[in-house]
Write a protein that holds these residues in place. Structure first.
Motif, PDB file in Angstrom:
ATOM      1  N   GLU A 124      42.099  -0.605  70.466  1.00  0.00           N
ATOM      2  CA  GLU A 124      42.630  -1.278  70.229  1.00  0.00           C
ATOM      3  C   GLU A 124      43.874  -1.747  71.021  1.00  0.00           C
ATOM      4  O   GLU A 124      43.993  -3.025  71.571  1.00  0.00           O
ATOM      5  N   LEU A 148      39.814   4.066  68.054  1.00  0.00           N
ATOM      6  CA  LEU A 148      40.154   2.928  67.497  1.00  0.00           C
ATOM      7  C   LEU A 148      41.660   2.405  68.087  1.00  0.00           C
ATOM      8  O   LEU A 148      41.669   1.668  68.722  1.00  0.00           O
ATOM      9  N   ASN A 195      36.872  -3.960  61.924  1.00  0.00           N
ATOM     10  CA  ASN A 195      37.114  -2.415  61.002  1.00  0.00           C
ATOM     11  C   ASN A 195      36.010  -1.961  59.861  1.00  0.00           C
ATOM     12  O   ASN A 195      36.236  -2.136  58.928  1.00  0.00           O
ATOM     13  N   LEU A 248      32.885  -3.728  63.793  1.00  0.00           N
ATOM     14  CA  LEU A 248      32.904  -2.822  64.797  1.00  0.00           C
ATOM     15  C   LEU A 248      33.436  -1.482  63.974  1.00  0.00           C
ATOM     16  O   LEU A 248      33.639  -1.535  62.510  1.00  0.00           O
TER      17      LEU A 248
END
Length: 125
Positions: A98, A94, A111, A86
Motif C-alpha cells: 500500500e 500489505l 483486501n 487482493l
C-alpha cells in the motif's frame, strides 16, 4: 543477465483474471508477470474484467518490484477494470504494498484473507 525470481500462475474464468504469485520477486520476475497480465487483459478486447491477486505464497520483492507494480496499476487505471481483490495474510506485506503503490488508491479494490471471500466479492461487483 539477471535471472528472474518469483513465479506467477495466471488463469481466466469468465471475466475474472486470477494471478497467483509464488516466492520472492525481483525486477525481472515482475516484468515477466506484468507482460503476461497485460496480454490476458488485451484478450478482453476492451471489455470489462476483474482481477484477483493471490499473494498467499508471496515472500515479497525488491524495491524496484514495487515501482513496476505501481506502473502497472497506473496502466490498469486506464483499462476497463471493474474491481480488484487482493488475498493477502501478511499485514507487513500489505503495508509495504500500500505504501509503495499509490496508483492503487483510486481503484475499486478490497483486501481479503481467503480466496472464497475475494471471489464472492468480485462476483458481486
Amino acid at each position: 543477465m539477471t535471472i528472474e525470481h518469483g513465479k506467477t500462475l495466471i488463469t481466466v474464468i469468465g471475466d475474472i483474471i486470477t494471478i497467483k504469485a509464488i516466492g520472492a520477486f525481483n525486477k525481472e520476475g515482475i516484468v515477466k508477470t506484468i507482460a503476461q497480465l497485460k496480454s490476458e487483459i488485451e484478450n478482453f478486447d476492451g471489455n470489462d474484467f476483474k482481477l484477483l491477486f493471490n499473494y498467499l505464497e508471496t515472500e515479497g520483492g525488491t524495491p524496484d518490484v514495487f515501482e513496476k507494480i505501481n506502473e502497472c496499476n497506473v496502466w490498469l487505471n486506464t483499462q476497463k477494470m471493474v474491481a480488484k481483490a487482493l488475498v493477502i495474510q501478511s499485514s507487513a506485506h500489505l503495508a509495504i504494498l500500500e505504501s509503495r503503490t499509490p496508483a492503487r488508491r483510486s481503484q475499486n479494490a478490497q483486501n481479503f484473507d481467503n480466496i472464497e471471500a475475494a471471489m464472492n466479492w468480485l462476483k458481486s461487483q
